[in-house]
Design an enzyme around this catalytic site. Sequence first.
Site, mmCIF file in Angstrom:
data_model
loop_
_atom_site.group_PDB
_atom_site.id
_atom_site.type_symbol
_atom_site.label_atom_id
_atom_site.label_comp_id
_atom_site.label_asym_id
_atom_site.label_seq_id
_atom_site.Cartn_x
_atom_site.Cartn_y
_atom_site.Cartn_z
ATOM 1 C CB SER A 1 -3.906 -32.657 -9.686
ATOM 2 O OG SER A 1 -3.585 -33.959 -9.392
ATOM 3 C CG ASP B 1 1.358 -40.877 -18.364
ATOM 4 O OD1 ASP B 1 2.487 -40.689 -17.913
ATOM 5 O OD2 ASP B 1 0.601 -41.781 -17.965
ATOM 6 C CD GLU C 1 4.889 -36.898 -12.382
ATOM 7 O OE1 GLU C 1 5.138 -36.097 -13.283
ATOM 8 O OE2 GLU C 1 5.445 -37.990 -12.267
HETATM 9 O O1 TRH Z 1 -4.378 -38.971 -13.174
HETATM 10 P P1 TRH Z 1 -3.177 -38.950 -12.314
HETATM 11 O O2 TRH Z 1 -3.224 -39.834 -11.167
HETATM 12 O O3 TRH Z 1 -1.915 -39.277 -13.190
HETATM 13 C C1 TRH Z 1 -0.873 -40.107 -12.719
HETATM 14 C C2 TRH Z 1 0.305 -39.278 -12.275
HETATM 15 O O4 TRH Z 1 0.690 -38.256 -13.138
HETATM 16 C C3 TRH Z 1 1.490 -40.181 -12.067
HETATM 17 O O5 TRH Z 1 2.602 -39.427 -11.713
HETATM 18 C C4 TRH Z 1 1.727 -40.969 -13.320
HETATM 19 O O6 TRH Z 1 2.863 -41.707 -13.224
HETATM 20 C C5 TRH Z 1 0.524 -41.839 -13.518
HETATM 21 O O7 TRH Z 1 -0.594 -41.004 -13.769
HETATM 22 C C6 TRH Z 1 0.671 -42.814 -14.659
HETATM 23 O O8 TRH Z 1 -2.910 -37.475 -11.721
HETATM 24 P P2 TRH Z 1 -2.433 -36.115 -12.396
HETATM 25 O O9 TRH Z 1 -1.001 -36.209 -12.780
HETATM 26 O O10 TRH Z 1 -2.793 -35.051 -11.500
HETATM 27 O O11 TRH Z 1 -3.267 -36.009 -13.723
HETATM 28 C C7 TRH Z 1 -4.628 -35.718 -13.740
HETATM 29 C C8 TRH Z 1 -4.919 -34.840 -14.912
HETATM 30 O O12 TRH Z 1 -6.322 -34.728 -15.111
HETATM 31 C C9 TRH Z 1 -4.416 -33.419 -14.718
HETATM 32 O O13 TRH Z 1 -3.934 -32.901 -15.931
HETATM 33 C C10 TRH Z 1 -5.648 -32.658 -14.268
HETATM 34 C C11 TRH Z 1 -6.694 -33.357 -15.075
HETATM 35 N N1 TRH Z 1 -8.077 -33.272 -14.594
HETATM 36 C C12 TRH Z 1 -9.026 -32.728 -15.431
HETATM 37 O O14 TRH Z 1 -8.712 -32.243 -16.528
HETATM 38 N N2 TRH Z 1 -10.329 -32.726 -15.034
HETATM 39 C C13 TRH Z 1 -10.719 -33.226 -13.830
HETATM 40 O O15 TRH Z 1 -11.936 -33.207 -13.531
HETATM 41 C C14 TRH Z 1 -9.711 -33.725 -12.952
HETATM 42 C C15 TRH Z 1 -10.123 -34.232 -11.588
HETATM 43 C C16 TRH Z 1 -8.402 -33.755 -13.364
#
Ligand code: TRH
Length: 357
Positions: free
Chosen positions: A253, A15, A251
């Site tokens: 990543s 989010d 979403e």
């Molecule tokens: O963290 P998430 O599992 O977030 C999830 C999903 O978005 C899901 O759809 C939602 O409903 C739920 O949360 C509540 O995965 P996502 O969406 O990939 O978000 C991870 C974020 O973290 C993304 O912006 C990339 C970032 N990131 C970093 O900035 N540094 C890192 O080292 C890593 C591994 C990720």
Amino acid sequence: MNFDIYCSVIDNYGDAGVSLRLSRELKRLGAKVRLFCDDLNVLRTIAVVDDEDATLRFLPFCAEESILQQQRPDVVVAAFACHLPALTAKLINAQGCLVLYLDYLSAENWVESFHGLPAPAEFARGYYFYPGFTKRTGGLLFEPRLRQLAQSAAQAQQQPLPAVRQLTLFSYANPAVAELLTILEGSVRPSAITVFGGKPLDNVNAILGMTLQPSDSCTLGKLTFKAQGMVSQDDYDALLCQSELNLVRGEDSIVRALCCGRPCLWQIYPQTQDAHIAKLQALLDCFKRELPSEKQAGLAELNAMMLSYNGRAKWPQFNFDDFEPIWRKLALQVQNYIFSLPNLAESMLNFCRMNMA
Ligand code: TRH
């Protein structure tokens, strides 16, 4: 145009991650943005120092009235069904701002018909705004910087392939990772796997019966594990572009991994009644529909691997080393398609211009 974006962190980083990327893109396109978030620690873990300045401010979710009144927003974005604080809602109603309900990402067909519909229940000028994988949705968040990063990484890709395959691993608890590790162990080339701290590292530790902590590393046969704390979004993007295989979740990543044009597997955020599996299949169906038929080699295998990686099918029987070059070509086709979609921040700005008059 002045934007106020509201983000409530329910779980994980997605989010905050999407709200931050949207804020950054709107700022790049000339908007002034205030990002109100109920977990500024999560936000600042993945932000870079340059993010916060006079045109992009991070503020607590329930800001004081004096702060809210400093600047009347033209547009308020309520990200992911978050409930706006009562004071904010009162001011929005008084000021008659445009309100966009930014929804979760899905490739399902219904998204096109809901995107842009009025949602006047709470605010007179409310609309649904859907990201998505077709031109008739709001599109996806990607910026020129990512395109350049992906292109220069592709040019720098060594031929022949490097001796060691680099991977990133960002997952929830996922038993299918064990199966994938066995397959990688059977490959001709060794693999070096960057495992991010938190759920991904807990999962790998549980599979291997180890207690690795961020910054530890260990080698087991052909697999080297490098435990890594969370890095900024910029550093994560760079790692995705440099790696040969990205195991992603959530979403944000998956979109980044697809943009990078490298093979990836997606562990989709689990939902009740298998709603997430329908979303996963919808994405693969979208590729089947949209990619030129002569450029779909490997798509059936990818579909099977994705279902397997999400615990819904057996791993397909094929030689992984033989499949990799096919997968690499397919990833480039998908990247082409993704970059043909609307940039979500641009489509949001256009939508606002059309609905503000
Ligand atoms: O963290 P998430 O599992 O977030 C999830 C999903 O978005 C899901 O759809 C939602 O409903 C739920 O949360 C509540 O995965 P996502 O969406 O990939 O978000 C991870 C974020 O973290 C993304 O912006 C990339 C970032 N990131 C970093 O900035 N540094 C890192 O080292 C890593 C591994 C990720």
